[in-house]
Design an enzyme around this catalytic site. Structure first.
Site, short mmCIF file in Angstrom:
data_model
loop_
_atom_site.label_atom_id
_atom_site.label_comp_id
_atom_site.label_asym_id
_atom_site.label_seq_id
_atom_site.Cartn_x
_atom_site.Cartn_y
_atom_site.Cartn_z
N ASP A 88 0.85 -1.19 0.00
CA ASP A 88 0.00 0.00 0.00
C ASP A 88 0.88 1.24 0.00
O ASP A 88 1.79 1.36 0.83
CB ASP A 88 -0.91 0.01 1.23
CG ASP A 88 -1.95 1.12 1.10
OD1 ASP A 88 -2.76 1.04 0.15
OD2 ASP A 88 -1.93 2.06 1.90
N ASP A 494 -8.08 -40.51 -25.78
CA ASP A 494 -6.71 -41.05 -25.63
C ASP A 494 -6.64 -42.45 -26.24
O ASP A 494 -7.67 -43.02 -26.64
CB ASP A 494 -6.29 -41.06 -24.15
CG ASP A 494 -4.80 -40.76 -23.99
OD1 ASP A 494 -4.00 -41.32 -24.78
OD2 ASP A 494 -4.43 -39.97 -23.10
N GLY A 520 -8.95 -43.41 -29.15
CA GLY A 520 -8.53 -43.10 -30.51
C GLY A 520 -7.13 -42.54 -30.50
O GLY A 520 -6.56 -42.27 -29.43
N ASP A 521 -6.59 -42.39 -31.70
CA ASP A 521 -5.22 -41.88 -31.84
C ASP A 521 -5.34 -40.48 -32.46
O ASP A 521 -5.84 -40.34 -33.58
CB ASP A 521 -4.46 -42.83 -32.78
CG ASP A 521 -3.04 -42.40 -33.01
OD1 ASP A 521 -2.74 -41.20 -32.83
OD2 ASP A 521 -2.21 -43.25 -33.39
N PHE A 522 -4.90 -39.46 -31.70
CA PHE A 522 -5.14 -38.11 -32.23
C PHE A 522 -4.33 -37.76 -33.48
O PHE A 522 -4.59 -36.76 -34.13
CB PHE A 522 -5.06 -37.02 -31.15
CG PHE A 522 -3.80 -36.95 -30.32
CD1 PHE A 522 -2.56 -36.98 -30.88
CD2 PHE A 522 -3.90 -36.80 -28.93
CE1 PHE A 522 -1.41 -36.88 -30.10
CE2 PHE A 522 -2.77 -36.69 -28.14
CZ PHE A 522 -1.50 -36.74 -28.73
N ARG A 537 0.17 -30.92 -21.84
CA ARG A 537 1.44 -31.65 -21.84
C ARG A 537 1.57 -32.56 -23.05
O ARG A 537 2.05 -33.69 -22.95
CB ARG A 537 1.59 -32.49 -20.55
CG ARG A 537 1.57 -31.64 -19.31
CD ARG A 537 1.95 -32.45 -18.10
NE ARG A 537 3.38 -32.52 -17.96
CZ ARG A 537 4.02 -33.56 -17.42
NH1 ARG A 537 3.37 -34.61 -17.03
NH2 ARG A 537 5.33 -33.53 -17.29
C1 LIG Z 1 3.05 8.19 -5.75
C2 LIG Z 1 2.78 7.25 -6.87
C3 LIG Z 1 1.84 6.25 -6.75
N1 LIG Z 1 1.57 5.39 -7.81
C4 LIG Z 1 0.53 4.35 -7.69
O1 LIG Z 1 -0.41 4.68 -6.72
C5 LIG Z 1 -1.12 3.51 -6.32
C6 LIG Z 1 -1.30 3.57 -4.82
O2 LIG Z 1 -2.46 2.93 -4.46
P1 LIG Z 1 -2.52 1.60 -3.60
O3 LIG Z 1 -3.79 1.61 -2.83
O4 LIG Z 1 -1.26 1.40 -2.83
O5 LIG Z 1 -2.58 0.46 -4.70
P2 LIG Z 1 -3.67 0.18 -5.82
O6 LIG Z 1 -3.23 0.74 -7.13
O7 LIG Z 1 -5.04 0.59 -5.35
O8 LIG Z 1 -3.62 -1.39 -5.94
P3 LIG Z 1 -3.92 -2.48 -4.79
O9 LIG Z 1 -2.59 -2.98 -4.37
O10 LIG Z 1 -4.75 -3.52 -5.48
O11 LIG Z 1 -4.66 -1.82 -3.67
C7 LIG Z 1 -0.25 2.36 -6.71
O12 LIG Z 1 -0.87 1.66 -7.80
C8 LIG Z 1 1.04 3.00 -7.19
O13 LIG Z 1 1.65 2.24 -8.22
C9 LIG Z 1 2.25 5.52 -9.00
O14 LIG Z 1 1.99 4.78 -9.97
N2 LIG Z 1 3.23 6.50 -9.11
C10 LIG Z 1 3.52 7.37 -8.11
O15 LIG Z 1 4.40 8.24 -8.27
#
Ligand SMILES: Cc1cn([C@@H]2O[C@H](COP(=O)(O)OP(=O)(O)OP(=O)(O)O)[C@@H](O)[C@H]2O)c(=O)[nH]c1=O
Length: 632
Positions: A88, A494, A520-522, A537
């Site tokens: 976050d 198969d 069967g043989d594919f 696979r």
């Molecule tokens: C300051 C800054 C932030 N970000 C983006 O801001 C979101 C933060 O939000 P978050 O809540 O941490 O994440 P989210 O995007 O909501 O995704 P999730 O992890 O699913 O909550 C993230 O995306 C970061 O990259 C940038 O791309 N560039 C920057 O310079």
């Protein structure tokens, strides 16, 4: 390529990124990490005022995001990941926390606050190691945060609005993206740039190093922490307590590697990080500590040198059904196991100790017992038993690999040297010997069953009503598909001698009537009609001429809009990862492993389009493509 050995530690694990942020995905993909993306449903609504510091809020949110995904995967999808990563990112200015703007006005409010000032960007990260015990999810949480200071220039109103109208601020904390247009607003950055973008990669790698290579007690005492952590060898996978060896001191690392879980002894605090359990208090700058002599050990190489011993110990214990005995009767002493399986006491004791050292068994004063993971994967009736594949590896692959040198020199399979028979005669064995046939089918079933759910859910297949699994063997994937898509009927196609032996592998339960078997043989026979064809696979095993015959047939029978699902290991573009696939190639079948772009090219050549690739993090990846309308 994985430059950082600690990222290599995640290669064999099912890693999940609990984030919808494309930036986080890109940062981790760029360093070669293979992971599945499962965005978190956790709402970012924690009460900010209840946290003493802003970073605590970011860390807690990251943790809740990751835990939500771990729980959901465990409960709803019955797929317990090994590691879930949550993050976050927040921006703080004047003690206020800024998240993503809700609208343009909100973006303006945020950017105006940042205008001309220095602010902090914090990203909280949570690394959750998961395991399943008695069907309950167990988690070990490690978290940390990183702070980067960013200063904005003095920006005019006009510029701010122009930036807001670009749309860039909307999904970004603080309302800007430093990696794109927002970079023009920034005068300086102090700290990790990627932390601002959304993921503090450097700190993450250091954290993994702490987790996977904890400093030995010896090092903690002597405070020598200035070298790169050594990679585990099989020795330091042991559970020993000895003070005399560097390897046996890594007790925490042993637990991490054997079960995918963090040991409480292994985790320690650093300045801006924490873990749920704490034992050794070591400052961050000292985290890489191993003594100088240990650091010089080419640990990765030692690990590879010992690899064959470890594989063979696993094979022999499986062959002797030691894990089966221990599941039913453990804990048992070596003498009792030797008596049960008819082996020497001293030999059995050595084997059991080796298995305990490798994390396959637990040794206590009552004797030896299976770990949870051994019960699940290594007993012959375990839920996701790999027993069949282990026996196939011992009986078939091991003799082939002992002739690898000749295989490389001659560029051919070594059946004649390994088994004293030519490939055609071996094939006859396969037809005639019930034992060989069943061993092979059990091996195929092991992998198919283990990978079925991830392959079946890699794409939304709910629009299809009929599928045909070509070379579908025991029907493991077919059964998973009908569980997940109750409106789907699957034909397993198969060879007759395979179909004749499938009854042993059939599950009981709902929807089983939706799976039918056709022989069967594919390469030669008409293929049953279906909206979705599956080749799991199959393609990696055949030479180009055979692939041509098969894909031409599939393409001819597949109606426009119908689809083909291929399950294979998809190599990276350098064609060196994952190592499992490239090592498999050394068996020198006439087929080959392919990269994503090679699969795309191959499938397009046979009239398929919209080729989508999903790296599942499991033993097989998935490729889905749609049959094109014929050109007018
Ligand atoms: C300051 C800054 C932030 N970000 C983006 O801001 C979101 C933060 O939000 P978050 O809540 O941490 O994440 P989210 O995007 O909501 O995704 P999730 O992890 O699913 O909550 C993230 O995306 C970061 O990259 C940038 O791309 N560039 C920057 O310079």
């Amino acid at each position: 390529m994985v430059l950082n050995p600690v990222l290599g530690k995640l290669v064999s694990k099912r890693v999940v990124l609990a984030s919808a942020s494309p930036r986080r995905q890109e940062i981790l993909t760029n360093v070669g990490l293979r992971f599945e993306v499962v965005p978190s449903w956790f709402k970012e609504t924690l009460e900010k005022s209840s946290f003493a510091a802003p970073y605590e809020y970011a860390v807690e949110t990251a943790k809740q995001k990751a835990l939500e995904v771990a729980n959901r995967m465990h409960v709803k999808h019955l797929r317990t990941p090994d590691v879930v990563i949550g993050a976050d990112t927040i921006v703080t200015v004047d003690e206020q926390i800024l998240e993503k703007p809700v609208d343009k006005q909100d973006a303006y409010r945020m950017l105006s606050r940042l205008n001309g000032k220095e602010h902090s960007v914090f990203t909280g990260v949570a690394i959750i190691h998961c395991s399943s015990k008695d069907n309950q999810l167990e988690t070990e949480v490690t978290d940390f945060y990183e702070e980067t200071k960013v200063k904005f220039s003095d920006l005019s109103e006009e510029l701010l609005w122009e930036y807001i109208h670009s749309g860039e601020p909307m999904d970004k904390a603080g309302g800007y993206g430093i990696q794109a247009l927002g970079g023009m607003l920034v005068e300086y950055v102090h700290g990790d740039f990627l932390n601002v973008v959304g993921f503090p990669l450097n700190h993450f790698c250091k954290k993994l190093a702490e987790l996977y290579y904890p400093p030995s007690k010896h090092n903690v005492q002597h405070k020598k922490y200035d070298s790169i952590p050594s990679v585990d060898t099989f020795e330091n996978l042991s559970d020993g307590e000895s003070e005399s060896s560097n390897f046996t001191e890594h007790k925490g690392a042993s637990k991490l590697d054997s079960s995918g879980m963090c040991s409480s002894e292994a985790i320690y605090n650093s300045e801006n990080s924490s873990s749920v359990t704490t034992a050794l208090m070591v400052p961050l700058e000292n985290q890489n500590g191993v003594s100088e002599s240990a650091a010089k050990l080419p640990s990765k190489i030692l690990e590879l040198m010992d690899g064959f011993r470890a594989s063979k110990a696993l094979f022999v214990a499986s062959k002797l059904k030691i894990f089966d005995h221990l599941k039913d009767k453990g804990p048992l002493k070596a003498v009792d196991i030797a008596d049960e399986v008819g082996t020497s006491v001293c030999g059995t004791e050595r084997l059991l100790d080796a298995c305990a050292g490798l994390g396959l068994l637990e040794k206590t004063t009552q004797g030896y017992s299976n770990t949870d993971s051994t019960n699940t994967y290594l007993t012959s009736d375990g839920e996701y038993s790999l027993h069949g594949y282990v026996i196939h590896s011992n009986d078939h692959l091991w003799p082939l690999f002992t002739n690898l040198e000749s295989a490389v020199k001659e560029g051919t399979r070594q059946n004649h040297r390994a088994f004293g028979k030519k490939a055609e005669d071996l094939f006859k064995d396969y037809y005639h010997s019930q034992e060989v046939k069943q061993r092979f089918m059990a091996a195929m079933h092991s992998i198919a069953h283990l990978t079925a759910r991830d392959v079946a859910t890699a794409f939304d297949l709910s629009r299809f009503r009929s599928a045909c699994d070509l070379g579908g063997c025991t029907g493991a994937l077919a059964h998973e598909l009908v569980q997940i898509y109750p409106n789907l009927k699957v034909t397993v196609f198969d060879l007759p001698e395979v179909i004749a032996n499938t009854s042993y592998f059939q599950p009981s339960g709902q929807h089983t009537a939706q799976v039918t078997f056709v022989s069967g043989d594919f390469f030669k026979d008409n293929l049953p009609e279906a909206d979705l064809y599956i080749l799991s696979r199959v393609l990696h095993d055949w030479p180009d001429e055979k692939i041509h015959v098969l894909l031409s047939k599939v393409s001819a029978v597949c109606k426009p809009g119908s689809a083909l699902l291929v399950a294979e290991i998809v190599l990276d573009e350098q064609k060196t990862h994952p190592p499992r696939a490239v090592l498999q190639s050394l068996s020198m079948t006439e087929g080959k492993q392919r990269s994503g772009s090679e699969y795309k090219q191959l499938l397009e050549k046979y009239g398929f389009t919209n080729v989508q690739i999903k790296i599942t993090g499991n033993l097989l990846d998935a490729v889905l493509c749609i049959k094109k309308n014929p050109s007018p």
